[in-house]
Write an enzyme that holds these catalytic residues in place. Structure first.
Site, PDB file in Angstrom:
ATOM      1  N   GLY A  78     -24.437  34.590  -6.725  1.00 46.43           N
ATOM      2  CA  GLY A  78     -23.506  35.046  -7.755  1.00 46.43           C
ATOM      3  C   GLY A  78     -22.419  36.081  -7.195  1.00 46.43           C
ATOM      4  O   GLY A  78     -22.365  36.315  -6.228  1.00 46.43           O
ATOM      5  N   ASP A 123     -29.575  14.965 -14.999  1.00 48.31           N
ATOM      6  CA  ASP A 123     -29.438  15.855 -15.962  1.00 48.31           C
ATOM      7  C   ASP A 123     -29.797  14.912 -17.365  1.00 48.31           C
ATOM      8  O   ASP A 123     -28.840  14.196 -17.804  1.00 48.31           O
ATOM      9  CB  ASP A 123     -28.230  16.581 -16.232  1.00 48.31           C
ATOM     10  CG  ASP A 123     -28.095  17.722 -17.099  1.00 48.31           C
ATOM     11  OD1 ASP A 123     -28.716  17.390 -18.464  1.00 48.31           O
ATOM     12  OD2 ASP A 123     -27.437  18.713 -16.842  1.00 48.31           O
ATOM     13  N   ARG A 179     -32.866  29.508 -10.823  1.00 48.88           N
ATOM     14  CA  ARG A 179     -33.651  30.660 -11.193  1.00 48.88           C
ATOM     15  C   ARG A 179     -35.020  30.129 -10.391  1.00 48.88           C
ATOM     16  O   ARG A 179     -35.282  29.120 -10.346  1.00 48.88           O
ATOM     17  CB  ARG A 179     -34.120  30.630 -12.744  1.00 48.88           C
ATOM     18  CG  ARG A 179     -32.973  31.333 -13.594  1.00 48.88           C
ATOM     19  CD  ARG A 179     -32.897  32.573 -13.556  1.00 48.88           C
ATOM     20  NE  ARG A 179     -31.936  33.245 -14.336  1.00 48.88           N
ATOM     21  CZ  ARG A 179     -30.461  33.487 -14.000  1.00 48.88           C
ATOM     22  NH1 ARG A 179     -30.056  33.131 -12.849  1.00 48.88           N
ATOM     23  NH2 ARG A 179     -29.735  33.980 -14.901  1.00 48.88           N
ATOM     24  N   ASP A 185     -32.197  31.198  -2.954  1.00 51.84           N
ATOM     25  CA  ASP A 185     -31.604  32.453  -3.059  1.00 51.84           C
ATOM     26  C   ASP A 185     -32.018  33.167  -3.984  1.00 51.84           C
ATOM     27  O   ASP A 185     -31.535  34.178  -4.666  1.00 51.84           O
ATOM     28  CB  ASP A 185     -29.834  32.016  -3.309  1.00 51.84           C
ATOM     29  CG  ASP A 185     -29.018  33.181  -3.635  1.00 51.84           C
ATOM     30  OD1 ASP A 185     -28.750  33.965  -2.409  1.00 51.84           O
ATOM     31  OD2 ASP A 185     -28.336  33.304  -4.554  1.00 51.84           O
ATOM     32  N   HIS A 189     -30.381  36.679  -3.536  1.00 53.65           N
ATOM     33  CA  HIS A 189     -29.530  36.635  -4.898  1.00 53.65           C
ATOM     34  C   HIS A 189     -28.069  36.799  -4.497  1.00 53.65           C
ATOM     35  O   HIS A 189     -27.433  37.515  -5.427  1.00 53.65           O
ATOM     36  CB  HIS A 189     -29.870  37.206  -6.012  1.00 53.65           C
ATOM     37  CG  HIS A 189     -29.779  36.820  -7.421  1.00 53.65           C
ATOM     38  ND1 HIS A 189     -30.799  36.633  -8.392  1.00 53.65           N
ATOM     39  CD2 HIS A 189     -28.689  35.950  -7.760  1.00 53.65           C
ATOM     40  CE1 HIS A 189     -30.397  36.146  -9.398  1.00 53.65           C
ATOM     41  NE2 HIS A 189     -29.075  35.483  -8.852  1.00 53.65           N
ATOM     42  N   GLU A 209     -39.010  37.878  -8.274  1.00 54.85           N
ATOM     43  CA  GLU A 209     -37.917  38.207  -7.600  1.00 54.85           C
ATOM     44  C   GLU A 209     -37.719  39.650  -7.576  1.00 54.85           C
ATOM     45  O   GLU A 209     -37.632  40.377  -8.769  1.00 54.85           O
ATOM     46  CB  GLU A 209     -36.637  37.303  -8.091  1.00 54.85           C
ATOM     47  CG  GLU A 209     -35.204  37.739  -7.262  1.00 54.85           C
ATOM     48  CD  GLU A 209     -34.067  36.850  -7.643  1.00 54.85           C
ATOM     49  OE1 GLU A 209     -32.968  37.497  -7.742  1.00 54.85           O
ATOM     50  OE2 GLU A 209     -34.130  35.914  -7.900  1.00 54.85           O
TER      51      GLU A 209
END
Length: 345
Positions: free
Chosen positions: A306, A198, A255, A279, A303, A284
């Site tokens: 979440g 990162d 994403r 996922d 998905h 999508e």
């Protein structure tokens, strides 16, 4: 956010989100806690008391009258976009509580210019994503999905390759936002090496920061948590994917567009030793007939990472706790500023 003087009065508040998902997010206890501190413009126990974006558009005059005095807006999935028109209907708005993750869909330039505090439940939504991710990482280190698919094809238990296992193996975490950090934290309980990449954050204790190339070339599982921005769109492309070590697994719960999907399909077809657990996809859901459903080395889930079902109550509880802090004049814990917004998915 700093403290503000405590005001010993009831605040005018309204719920505005998709009524079909309202009860999942704001359970009876959360609604009771709000009612103890606020005068609600309508009874949320009645679906008509929850303002969806569609209803706001269909009944503009009724909405303008009902919401004129609202100071606190409790919203979530399916809630209104906070553009100039919506803000005109809410001239006394002082606080927005968003019981969902990214606020990119609702927070406009006009909203930020108004200087109204906004709270997101992104941290609460990161918890189930991290739990799902760690479960998939451990399963990938056992080559679980490979064995399931091979057994289904053979109609019998099949041994496929040599799984790395979860002792001394390497897990790479791409992006150290809320979810990435929680994943690193939960992996401390496993005997694995954790690497992270990162460019905007330091790695937590016990995690080694590495470059993007090293992350993909050395990890047995690479878990993608990068937000989708102009900078990260298509970030994981052909070169990085082709560089993955033999037998490695790619996991994406962020994403879909962070991955270059055509490149991913090409590499998976050329490298049957690699595996992908997706996922999220781009688009999508995937287009009908997508190779994602026929390649033997990829699994797509809809998905799921979440918040699901009762997990959604965690989102409502977080923003209601923030509302209680705000009414008590205490600092908000999860308010967003513009820079945090820019880093969201």
């Amino acid at each position: 956010m700093g403290t503000r003087p405590r005001e010993t009065r009831m605040f005018a508040a309204a719920f505005a989100m998709d009524p079909a998902r309202f009860a999942d997010v704001y359970g009876p206890e959360a609604r009771a806690r709000v009612a103890a501190q606020a005068e609600l413009v309508a009874d949320p126990a009645d679906r008509a008391g929850v303002w969806s974006a569609e209803r706001l558009a269909a009944e503009p005059d009724t909405a303008a009258s009902a919401l004129h005095d609202v100071e606190v807006l409790l919203t979530g999935w399916g809630g209104p976009v906070l553009d100039a028109r919506m803000l005109d209907r809410l001239p006394r708005l002082r606080l927005v509580l968003y019981a969902a993750g990214s606020v990119r869909r609702i927070a406009t330039e006009e909203f930020w210019a108004a200087g109204i505090p906004i709270v997101s439940a992104a941290h609460a939504n990161a918890l189930p994503v991290a739990e799902f991710t760690v479960a998939q990482i451990v399963y990938a280190l056992k080559d679980g999905w490979r064995h399931v698919l091979a057994a289904r094809a053979a109609r019998a238990p099949v041994r496929v390759g040599r799984a790395p296992g979860a002792y001394g193996s390497v897990v790479g975490v791409l992006s150290l936002g809320a979810t990435g950090r929680l994943v690193c934290e939960r992996l401390r309980g496993y005997d694995v090496q954790v690497l992270a990449h990162d460019p905007y954050a330091e790695a937590p204790p016990g995690v080694r920061s590495v470059g993007l190339d090293e992350l993909f070339a050395t990890a047995d599982v690479v878990s993608v948590h990068a937000p989708l921005t102009a900078e990260t769109r298509g970030l994981v492309g052909h070169r990085l994917l082709a560089s993955m070590k033999p037998g490695a697994t790619l996991l994406n719960t962020s994403r879909g567009a962070v991955l270059d999907e055509p490149a991913l399909l090409d590499v998976l077809a050329r490298r049957p030793d690699l595996f992908a657990v997706l996922d999220v996809t781009d688009p999508e859901p995937p287009i009908p007939g997508s190779p994602l459903f026929t390649l033997p080395n990829v699994v797509v889930t809809p998905h799921l990472a979440g918040s699901q079902a009762l997990e959604r109550r965690r989102l409502g509880d977080l923003v209601v706790s923030e509302f209680e802090r705000w009414t008590a004049g205490e600092p908000l814990h999860w308010a967003l500023d513009r820079s945090a917004y820019e880093r969201m998915a």
